[in-house]
Design an enzyme around this catalytic site. Structure first.
Site, mmCIF file in Angstrom:
data_model
loop_
_atom_site.group_PDB
_atom_site.id
_atom_site.type_symbol
_atom_site.label_atom_id
_atom_site.label_comp_id
_atom_site.label_asym_id
_atom_site.label_seq_id
_atom_site.Cartn_x
_atom_site.Cartn_y
_atom_site.Cartn_z
ATOM 1 N N LYS A 92 75.521 -58.624 38.729
ATOM 2 C CA LYS A 92 75.103 -57.285 38.852
ATOM 3 C C LYS A 92 74.438 -56.244 37.918
ATOM 4 O O LYS A 92 74.890 -56.041 37.012
ATOM 5 C CB LYS A 92 77.347 -57.010 38.410
ATOM 6 C CG LYS A 92 78.015 -55.283 38.363
ATOM 7 C CD LYS A 92 79.555 -55.415 38.373
ATOM 8 C CE LYS A 92 79.847 -54.113 37.976
ATOM 9 N NZ LYS A 92 81.254 -54.089 37.925
ATOM 10 N N ASP A 138 91.191 -49.920 36.738
ATOM 11 C CA ASP A 138 91.007 -49.793 37.409
ATOM 12 C C ASP A 138 91.621 -50.577 38.706
ATOM 13 O O ASP A 138 90.730 -51.405 39.948
ATOM 14 C CB ASP A 138 89.674 -49.986 38.042
ATOM 15 C CG ASP A 138 88.551 -48.765 39.680
ATOM 16 O OD1 ASP A 138 89.499 -48.467 39.987
ATOM 17 O OD2 ASP A 138 87.670 -48.568 38.874
HETATM 18 P P1 ADP Z 1 81.823 -50.794 40.113
HETATM 19 O O1 ADP Z 1 81.953 -51.159 38.743
HETATM 20 O O2 ADP Z 1 80.676 -50.233 40.986
HETATM 21 O O3 ADP Z 1 82.798 -50.671 41.489
HETATM 22 P P2 ADP Z 1 82.385 -54.496 41.256
HETATM 23 O O4 ADP Z 1 82.398 -55.302 39.884
HETATM 24 O O5 ADP Z 1 83.879 -54.275 41.744
HETATM 25 O O6 ADP Z 1 81.265 -52.708 40.699
HETATM 26 O O7 ADP Z 1 81.561 -54.769 42.003
HETATM 27 C C1 ADP Z 1 81.051 -54.136 43.845
HETATM 28 C C2 ADP Z 1 81.787 -54.535 44.613
HETATM 29 O O8 ADP Z 1 80.960 -55.758 45.003
HETATM 30 C C3 ADP Z 1 82.871 -55.593 45.044
HETATM 31 O O9 ADP Z 1 84.262 -54.513 45.472
HETATM 32 C C4 ADP Z 1 82.706 -57.029 45.757
HETATM 33 O O10 ADP Z 1 82.572 -56.889 47.140
HETATM 34 C C5 ADP Z 1 81.730 -57.227 44.979
HETATM 35 N N1 ADP Z 1 81.364 -58.251 44.271
HETATM 36 C C6 ADP Z 1 81.239 -58.089 42.542
HETATM 37 N N2 ADP Z 1 81.701 -58.878 42.004
HETATM 38 C C7 ADP Z 1 81.487 -60.140 42.134
HETATM 39 C C8 ADP Z 1 81.553 -61.238 42.369
HETATM 40 N N3 ADP Z 1 81.552 -62.480 41.293
HETATM 41 N N4 ADP Z 1 81.622 -62.204 43.664
HETATM 42 C C9 ADP Z 1 81.602 -61.994 44.907
HETATM 43 N N5 ADP Z 1 81.694 -60.694 45.445
HETATM 44 C C10 ADP Z 1 81.449 -59.828 43.830
HETATM 45 MG MG MG Z 2 84.865 -52.172 41.717
#
Ligand code: ADP
Ligand code: MG
Length: 378
Positions: free
Chosen positions: A123, A228
């Site tokens: 991320k 959130d």
């Molecule tokens: P943001 O803070 O920008 O909302 P998120 O952490 O919610 O970011 O991640 C955005 C998207 O990426 C999630 O909705 C999910 O679909 C995917 N995602 C994030 N972390 C994971 C993970 N550990 N495994 C699989 N998919 C993930």
């Molecule tokens: Mg998110």
């Protein structure tokens, strides 16, 4: 959405890394870093900084811009990504790069893999540049510390996310296993499943509802509110188990507005179940159900978040308003971020020149999935 372009990880040298790091350090108190400052921070044994700076601009890892008072260099997103990814590959946390799988509100998400080929989730936090929430408030708040604000905010966001994920994982909360982090990047377990927001049926609506509400209360008992908690931040595994993600905005149950944030999380889930599954329960938790049994909030804060850092992040995320007139620039900002950290960066740059890191990265990158047709992607 494409692949992360990591071709560049192969070609850049230790000296390139050192020059980029010098710009990163310079940006702690300069919006644009003059070439002469870059040269003196990088302090290359054989000189030649200006040629390297020019090459780095050509590769779009730096940009050269005209300021009001002087011209200078700044890191691009790609340049900052490069520094973090290079560090993560040299630590062997990550060794190959795959597809982008998500764009969050404030992040880009990629599949990567470690040396054993195990898929992981990367991320990249992107704050302070692309998010338009509360733009006026944020502009007022950050205007005098625009210097490095996106570097700073993205970095504290990732650091905070990693710290909470680790504390939650250690307590057996259903969250991805945190692997490592550097700068604005977090590496974690890749959750196999489907985002809850994409699901139109589940095996047992009522028990999933109860499970999620219990999770909100259990977080509260440990001293935290997700902040959130909604269908976008829950992944349902193939076995039907909910996994909670996305932690930069987590809030202590001791926050003055804790009850409001708690209720908001509860209501997001209630609303979604009503809307999506036509399910309404007569039961839902309230803040008074929370019985503190742990100080996860205090533990994480004590592990490196000064109040001011949290505050900066909360203002950026619209959780708090700026009620503080004091403004920090240059040296002040530098002091807050910490001289010890500047020292650390200097040492890191020094290490990079002196050790084997570069060979390691080059070996690893043989296995990299390379994408040649998107130069500006990373
Ligand atoms: P943001 O803070 O920008 O909302 P998120 O952490 O919610 O970011 O991640 C955005 C998207 O990426 C999630 O909705 C999910 O679909 C995917 N995602 C994030 N972390 C994971 C993970 N550990 N495994 C699989 N998919 C993930
Ligand atoms: Mg998110």
């Amino acid at each position: 959405m494409g692949k992360l372009n990591v071709t560049i990880l192969r070609y850049l040298t230790k000296e390139d890394f050192r020059v980029l790091t010098a710009i990163e350090m310079g940006m702690k108190n300069h919006e644009l870093v003059p070439g002469s400052l870059a040269a003196s921070i990088a302090n290359l044994r054989h000189g030649g900084v200006h040629k390297l700076l020019k090459e780095l601009c050509k590769n779009r890892l730096l940009s050269y811009e005209r300021g009001k008072h002087y011209d200078g260099y700044r890191l691009t997103n790609a340049g900052y990504d490069y520094l973090a990814l290079k560090t993560l590959t040299s630590k062997n946390a990550v060794s190959s790069f795959g597809n982008q799988i998500g764009v969050g509100k404030e992040s880009n998400i990629y599949v990567v893999a470690n040396e054993e080929g195990q898929p992981l989730c990367l991320k990249l936090h992107r704050l302070g540049r692309t998010c338009f929430r509360n733009i006026k408030e944020k502009r007022d708040y950050h205007q005098h510390r625009h210097t490095a604000s996106w570097l700073y905010l993205s970095r504290i966001s990732a650091t905070k996310e990693f710290a909470y994920m680790k504390a939650l994982h250690e307590r057996d909360f259903p969250v991805p296993k945190p692997i490592d982090f550097n700068r604005h990047c977090v590496v974690m377990e890749l959750v196999e499943g489907k985002p809850f927001c994409q699901m139109h049926e589940v095996a047992d609506v009522e028990s999933l509802y109860d499970e999620l509400m219990d999770l909100i209360v259990r977080l509260g008992n440990h001293g935290v509110i997700h902040g959130d908690f909604n269908e976008f931040n829950i992944i349902i595994t193939n076995e039907g188990k909910p996994i909670l993600i996305d932690f930069p905005q987590m809030i202590s149950t001791s926050h003055p507005n804790a009850e409001m944030f708690f209720d908001r999380d509860v209501n997001c889930i209630r609303d979604f179940f009503k809307r999506r599954f036509g399910y309404e329960s007569s039961l839902h938790p309230t803040f008074s159900d929370v019985m503190r049994e742990d100080n996860l909030d205090v533990e994480v804060s004590a592990s490196g978040f000064t109040r001011q850092m949290e505050k900066d992040l909360y203002v950026e995320m619209g959780i708090e308003k700026d009620d503080n007139e004091s403004v920090e620039v240059g040296e002040e900002l530098d002091k807050r971020i910490g001289h010890s950290e500047v020292e650390q960066l200097k040492n890191k740059a020094e290490d990079m020149l002196n050790d084997e890191v570069d060979c390691e990265v080059q070996n690893n990158s043989e296995e990299c999935v390379i994408n040649n047709n998107s130069e500006s992607d990373i």
